[in-house]
Design an enzyme around this catalytic site. Sequence first.
Site, PDB file in Angstrom:
ATOM      1  N   GLY A  13      17.154  25.294  22.027  1.00 47.06           N
ATOM      2  CA  GLY A  13      17.842  25.653  21.397  1.00 47.06           C
ATOM      3  C   GLY A  13      18.623  25.915  19.909  1.00 47.06           C
ATOM      4  N   PHE A 161      20.205  14.398  14.788  1.00 55.65           N
ATOM      5  CA  PHE A 161      21.295  13.994  13.650  1.00 55.65           C
ATOM      6  C   PHE A 161      21.634  15.579  12.671  1.00 55.65           C
ATOM      7  CE2 PHE A 161      19.072   9.897  14.004  1.00 55.65           C
ATOM      8  CZ  PHE A 161      20.172   9.622  14.817  1.00 55.65           C
ATOM      9  N   PHE A 225      31.544   7.619  16.389  1.00 53.85           N
ATOM     10  CA  PHE A 225      32.179   7.126  15.217  1.00 53.85           C
ATOM     11  C   PHE A 225      32.381   8.003  14.569  1.00 53.85           C
ATOM     12  CE2 PHE A 225      31.209   2.510  13.757  1.00 53.85           C
ATOM     13  CZ  PHE A 225      30.677   1.859  15.441  1.00 53.85           C
ATOM     14  N   LEU A 226      31.621   9.438  14.347  1.00 53.05           N
ATOM     15  CA  LEU A 226      32.060  10.268  13.453  1.00 53.05           C
ATOM     16  C   LEU A 226      33.651  11.011  14.411  1.00 53.05           C
ATOM     17  CD1 LEU A 226      28.734  12.257  13.010  1.00 53.05           C
ATOM     18  CD2 LEU A 226      30.214  10.920  11.085  1.00 53.05           C
ATOM     19  N   CYS A 275      29.025  18.710  20.995  1.00 45.64           N
ATOM     20  CA  CYS A 275      28.346  17.339  21.844  1.00 45.64           C
ATOM     21  C   CYS A 275      29.300  16.379  21.304  1.00 45.64           C
ATOM     22  CB  CYS A 275      27.529  16.448  20.559  1.00 45.64           C
ATOM     23  SG  CYS A 275      25.883  18.005  20.726  1.00 45.64           S
ATOM     24  N   PHE A 276      30.518  16.100  20.408  1.00 46.01           N
ATOM     25  CA  PHE A 276      31.043  15.278  20.457  1.00 46.01           C
ATOM     26  C   PHE A 276      32.026  15.014  21.227  1.00 46.01           C
ATOM     27  CE2 PHE A 276      32.835  15.339  15.700  1.00 46.01           C
ATOM     28  CZ  PHE A 276      31.509  14.622  14.856  1.00 46.01           C
TER      29      PHE A 276
HETATM   30  P1  NAD Z   1      21.187  24.433  23.641  1.00 46.28           P
HETATM   31  O1  NAD Z   1      22.179  24.966  24.996  1.00 46.28           O
HETATM   32  O2  NAD Z   1      21.683  25.229  22.230  1.00 46.28           O
HETATM   33  O3  NAD Z   1      19.118  24.272  24.163  1.00 46.28           O
HETATM   34  C1  NAD Z   1      18.984  24.142  25.443  1.00 46.28           C
HETATM   35  C2  NAD Z   1      17.574  24.779  25.531  1.00 46.28           C
HETATM   36  O4  NAD Z   1      17.296  24.553  26.229  1.00 46.28           O
HETATM   37  C3  NAD Z   1      18.374  25.978  25.629  1.00 46.28           C
HETATM   38  O5  NAD Z   1      18.295  27.429  26.077  1.00 46.28           O
HETATM   39  C4  NAD Z   1      18.395  26.497  27.906  1.00 46.28           C
HETATM   40  O6  NAD Z   1      17.496  27.574  28.372  1.00 46.28           O
HETATM   41  C5  NAD Z   1      17.098  25.533  27.794  1.00 46.28           C
HETATM   42  N1  NAD Z   1      15.640  24.381  28.812  1.00 46.28           N
HETATM   43  C6  NAD Z   1      16.777  23.957  30.163  1.00 46.28           C
HETATM   44  N2  NAD Z   1      15.983  24.191  30.466  1.00 46.28           N
HETATM   45  C7  NAD Z   1      15.290  24.326  30.649  1.00 46.28           C
HETATM   46  C8  NAD Z   1      13.406  24.059  30.860  1.00 46.28           C
HETATM   47  N3  NAD Z   1      13.851  22.956  32.017  1.00 46.28           N
HETATM   48  N4  NAD Z   1      12.302  24.177  30.843  1.00 46.28           N
HETATM   49  C9  NAD Z   1      12.043  24.974  29.617  1.00 46.28           C
HETATM   50  N5  NAD Z   1      13.821  25.242  28.323  1.00 46.28           N
HETATM   51  C10 NAD Z   1      14.769  24.391  29.440  1.00 46.28           C
HETATM   52  O7  NAD Z   1      21.637  22.945  22.563  1.00 46.28           O
HETATM   53  P2  NAD Z   1      20.998  22.468  22.301  1.00 46.28           P
HETATM   54  O8  NAD Z   1      22.025  22.446  21.135  1.00 46.28           O
HETATM   55  O9  NAD Z   1      20.164  22.888  21.892  1.00 46.28           O
HETATM   56  O10 NAD Z   1      21.064  21.122  22.127  1.00 46.28           O
HETATM   57  C11 NAD Z   1      20.111  20.465  22.907  1.00 46.28           C
HETATM   58  C12 NAD Z   1      20.237  19.100  22.591  1.00 46.28           C
HETATM   59  O11 NAD Z   1      20.490  18.413  21.772  1.00 46.28           O
HETATM   60  C13 NAD Z   1      21.767  18.544  24.027  1.00 46.28           C
HETATM   61  O12 NAD Z   1      20.978  17.378  24.225  1.00 46.28           O
HETATM   62  C14 NAD Z   1      22.318  17.732  22.636  1.00 46.28           C
HETATM   63  O13 NAD Z   1      23.243  17.521  22.782  1.00 46.28           O
HETATM   64  C15 NAD Z   1      20.945  17.526  21.663  1.00 46.28           C
HETATM   65  N6  NAD Z   1      22.048  17.303  20.083  1.00 46.28           N
HETATM   66  C16 NAD Z   1      23.120  19.430  20.172  1.00 46.28           C
HETATM   67  C17 NAD Z   1      22.942  19.202  18.205  1.00 46.28           C
HETATM   68  C18 NAD Z   1      24.118  20.694  17.991  1.00 46.28           C
HETATM   69  O14 NAD Z   1      23.551  20.342  17.106  1.00 46.28           O
HETATM   70  N7  NAD Z   1      24.117  21.507  18.557  1.00 46.28           N
HETATM   71  C19 NAD Z   1      22.816  17.974  17.150  1.00 46.28           C
HETATM   72  C20 NAD Z   1      21.604  17.268  17.758  1.00 46.28           C
HETATM   73  C21 NAD Z   1      21.367  17.149  19.489  1.00 46.28           C
HETATM   74  C1  UGA Z   2      27.626  15.974  14.986  1.00 47.07           C
HETATM   75  C2  UGA Z   2      27.932  15.277  14.248  1.00 47.07           C
HETATM   76  O1  UGA Z   2      28.140  15.590  12.454  1.00 47.07           O
HETATM   77  C3  UGA Z   2      25.849  15.552  14.228  1.00 47.07           C
HETATM   78  O2  UGA Z   2      25.253  14.514  13.228  1.00 47.07           O
HETATM   79  C4  UGA Z   2      25.396  15.305  15.513  1.00 47.07           C
HETATM   80  O3  UGA Z   2      23.518  15.751  15.208  1.00 47.07           O
HETATM   81  C5  UGA Z   2      25.532  16.689  15.916  1.00 47.07           C
HETATM   82  O4  UGA Z   2      26.884  16.607  15.946  1.00 47.07           O
HETATM   83  C6  UGA Z   2      25.019  16.825  17.782  1.00 47.07           C
HETATM   84  O5  UGA Z   2      24.730  15.789  18.481  1.00 47.07           O
HETATM   85  O6  UGA Z   2      25.868  17.618  18.157  1.00 47.07           O
HETATM   86  P1  UGA Z   2      28.372  19.658  14.376  1.00 47.07           P
HETATM   87  O7  UGA Z   2      29.364  18.820  15.263  1.00 47.07           O
HETATM   88  O8  UGA Z   2      27.208  20.501  14.430  1.00 47.07           O
HETATM   89  O9  UGA Z   2      27.380  17.789  14.222  1.00 47.07           O
HETATM   90  O10 UGA Z   2      29.325  19.294  13.279  1.00 47.07           O
HETATM   91  P2  UGA Z   2      30.412  18.531  12.357  1.00 47.07           P
HETATM   92  O11 UGA Z   2      30.334  19.189  10.912  1.00 47.07           O
HETATM   93  O12 UGA Z   2      30.221  17.260  12.763  1.00 47.07           O
HETATM   94  O13 UGA Z   2      31.635  18.953  12.773  1.00 47.07           O
HETATM   95  C7  UGA Z   2      32.598  18.613  14.336  1.00 47.07           C
HETATM   96  C8  UGA Z   2      33.384  18.971  14.107  1.00 47.07           C
HETATM   97  O14 UGA Z   2      34.561  18.161  13.903  1.00 47.07           O
HETATM   98  C9  UGA Z   2      34.299  20.167  14.384  1.00 47.07           C
HETATM   99  O15 UGA Z   2      34.996  20.906  14.745  1.00 47.07           O
HETATM  100  C10 UGA Z   2      34.366  20.610  12.545  1.00 47.07           C
HETATM  101  O16 UGA Z   2      35.771  21.214  12.092  1.00 47.07           O
HETATM  102  C11 UGA Z   2      35.216  18.491  12.829  1.00 47.07           C
HETATM  103  N1  UGA Z   2      35.575  18.324  11.599  1.00 47.07           N
HETATM  104  C12 UGA Z   2      34.773  17.760  10.643  1.00 47.07           C
HETATM  105  C13 UGA Z   2      36.981  17.555  11.063  1.00 47.07           C
HETATM  106  O17 UGA Z   2      38.934  18.621  11.338  1.00 47.07           O
HETATM  107  N2  UGA Z   2      37.351  16.703  10.046  1.00 47.07           N
HETATM  108  C14 UGA Z   2      35.911  16.659   9.038  1.00 47.07           C
HETATM  109  O18 UGA Z   2      36.674  15.667   8.075  1.00 47.07           O
HETATM  110  C15 UGA Z   2      34.660  17.233   9.805  1.00 47.07           C
END
Ligand code: NAD
Ligand code: UGA
Length: 458
Positions: A13, A161, A225-226, A275-276
Amino acid sequence: MNFKKTILCIGAGYVGGPTMAMIAYKCPQYKVTVVDINPERIARWNSDDLPIYEPGLDEIVKTVRGRNLFFNTDIEKGIKESEIIFVSVNTPTKTYGTGAGMAADLQYWEKTARQIRESAESHKIVVEKSTLPVKTALAMERILTSMNNGIRFDVLSNPEFLAEGSAVKDLEDPDRILIGSRETPEGLKARDELVEIYANWVSEERIITSNIWSSELSKLVSNAFLAQRISSINSISALCEKTDADITEVSRAVGMDSRVGNKFLNAGIGFGGSCFKKDILNLVYICRFQGLDEMADYWEGVVKINDYQKERFILNMLSAMFNTLAGKRICLFGFAFKANTGDTRESPAILIAGRLVEEKADLIITDPQALKNAMTALSDINGQINYVEDPYDAAAGCDAIAVMTDWDMYAGLDFEKIYKSMTKPAFIFDGRNILDHEKLFEIGFNVYPIGKPALTHF
Ligand code: NAD
Ligand code: UGA
């Protein structure tokens, strides 16, 4: 070619794809394979049309794909062949049963643990990359070792992160890499193996280690916190609108205190993204579970203010446009939850679009990257919405523009031309405070920023 290490990532993902692409890019000596249960997603990772949009990602994937980065659906084979397994499957909010709407849904995570256990034939280091409730590693260890077959598993926590839209930069130059491990000789050895991977491009002082529970909890707390900063500034934006103070000025003054810092203090329509909200709710759920209700209420307030901010935006629109939106054409500038991504998960625009349709407005949505995802997110109400790629065409004939996403391109548009093409009186609601409000006012628009006095011709 003989690779020095074989790495697998389960889950292709937003996190799995870019993270593994960066490891493969920085470490040509390792073989990195990414697997997923979703064959369409894997097919797109193997095509020129990657499943996610991230600036700079295409170039990196093109360089390493087929060299030392591989995408496929053969999870079993991947597990057998690899020494280190990252797990980055989704961990959404539970929608059923106990903890519905709050707790993390760990079904995908647990299935993966069982699959690793069943396919593994030799020692594996299993790395939690997904965001998980504190103490998940314990459950993971119990599942992995439940077959008593003599195979050793070491579980590490290595939360991600990266932020969407800046994933490549965040991965290439991270503020920190956090690795949590058991403090046993085996746990520390596994930790050092993971440190060695990141040390290929991240300086030593930025790779921090901790006990495994601190690492799991630090990820939830970082997001909390963010998000808390955003809700704090948004709550003050409401007061600014009542008192003629200007949120941009307040934010600058507060943020110049080096103890506070100036990042993440932009008021807007509220935070979105996958995520938030889910991570704060997860934290709230854990607090309640532990009997810490005051603490749970405190963090839940962050989400409540976020909901309030979206609703406030709609009510402001309604009141500015003479208390009726029925039959009015309203153009949403942007639909992604933030700029530089096509992701619309939990985008504030979803709720705002739904509320505008409820008010019987005609909706036109434009976005440079997110239109496809917008159509899916709004599939229930698509009949009442037009999707238009070009912002000039989208705004033509509209009564109002509402900025939902902070795309740079919107500030550079020719608003004289847009004004001429719109119905009068023409309104702009700048939900991200990215436009030049004085200039728009001089052109003739009635301008409603967030957290500052409106500029109107009435
Ligand atoms: P996503 O939904 O984009 O991707 C997850 C993938 O896992 C999907 O493609 C799904 O098909 C696959 N999957 C599910 N079950 C499976 C299985 N049993 N075997 C193989 N594949 C499987 O999710 P994401 O945004 O990449 O987030 C993944 C994790 O990382 C979450 O816990 C999220 O909180 C965390 N995270 C996300 C972000 C972000 O910016 N999106 C940033 C930091 C942390
Ligand atoms: C956030 C964190 O910044 C990452 O560190 C973390 O890894 C990630 O979540 C996660 O765990 O998924 P992300 O959600 O991709 O990243 O994007 P951000 O830049 O944090 O923005 C989140 C939301 O807050 C957006 O809708 C953005 O528009 C809003 N935002 C951000 C504000 O409204 N004001 C700001 O000053 C900053």
